[in-house]
Motif scaffolding. Sequence first.
Motif, short mmCIF file in Angstrom:
data_model
loop_
_atom_site.label_atom_id
_atom_site.label_comp_id
_atom_site.label_asym_id
_atom_site.label_seq_id
_atom_site.Cartn_x
_atom_site.Cartn_y
_atom_site.Cartn_z
N ARG A 22 6.63 24.01 -1.62
CA ARG A 22 7.65 22.99 -1.72
C ARG A 22 7.42 22.15 -2.97
N ASP A 23 8.51 21.63 -3.52
CA ASP A 23 8.43 20.87 -4.76
C ASP A 23 8.02 19.41 -4.56
N GLU A 24 8.13 18.87 -3.36
CA GLU A 24 7.92 17.43 -3.18
C GLU A 24 6.46 17.00 -3.11
N PHE A 25 5.52 17.94 -3.13
CA PHE A 25 4.10 17.59 -3.07
C PHE A 25 3.45 17.72 -4.44
N LYS A 26 2.49 16.84 -4.72
CA LYS A 26 1.84 16.80 -6.03
C LYS A 26 0.69 17.79 -6.18
N ARG A 55 3.63 15.26 8.40
CA ARG A 55 4.53 15.22 7.23
C ARG A 55 3.81 15.00 5.91
N ARG A 56 2.52 14.65 5.97
CA ARG A 56 1.75 14.47 4.73
C ARG A 56 1.30 15.79 4.13
N HIS A 58 2.02 20.31 3.77
CA HIS A 58 2.81 21.52 3.94
C HIS A 58 1.84 22.70 3.86
N GLN A 87 -0.38 21.97 0.73
CA GLN A 87 0.17 21.07 -0.27
C GLN A 87 0.13 19.65 0.30
N SER A 89 0.31 15.17 -1.20
CA SER A 89 0.40 14.22 -2.31
C SER A 89 -0.73 13.21 -2.25
#
Length: 158
Positions: A22-26, A55-56, A58, A87, A89
């Motif tokens: 997924r793109d939303e994780f750093k 949710r923190r 993936h 994954q 952030s």
Amino acid sequence: MKLAGARKIVKSRFCPSFFHKRDEFKYEALVGMGGNIGDSAKRFDKFIRAISEDRRFHVVEVSPILINAAFGYEAQDDFSNAVINLQTSMSPRNLLKILGHYESKFKRVRTFKNAPRTLDLDILYFSKKVYKTPRLIVPHPGASKRLSVIVPLGLMRG
């Protein structure tokens, strides 16, 4: 090829599994899972389900499970080991804190170094970064030499 200490590869409901990134994780972290008390495969599946619902994180991929001889303190049952590509952030320090919480939730008790355990979670690698504090060293010391890491990583697709 015979690998000293490797007993067999087993599968469970979530070991192995593969999901898209997924793109939303750093960051990406490779986390080692281990255990040798009770039904480790079942416990691994419960942990993967729990962290997948957090949710923190993936979950990108989970390796099959390697059954291997105990090392360090050898007078104990064989270990089950797998690797998860996660994954997140959060920082490595915060990830370590959360993984410690999950170990406690799954009844991990630290009696002595290399003692039998229900669930052991180690940050093996963290987005190709080097991190060194008194409580956390990444890459995990010895990860590139341990059968319990090398074999499961070698069986991953990604």
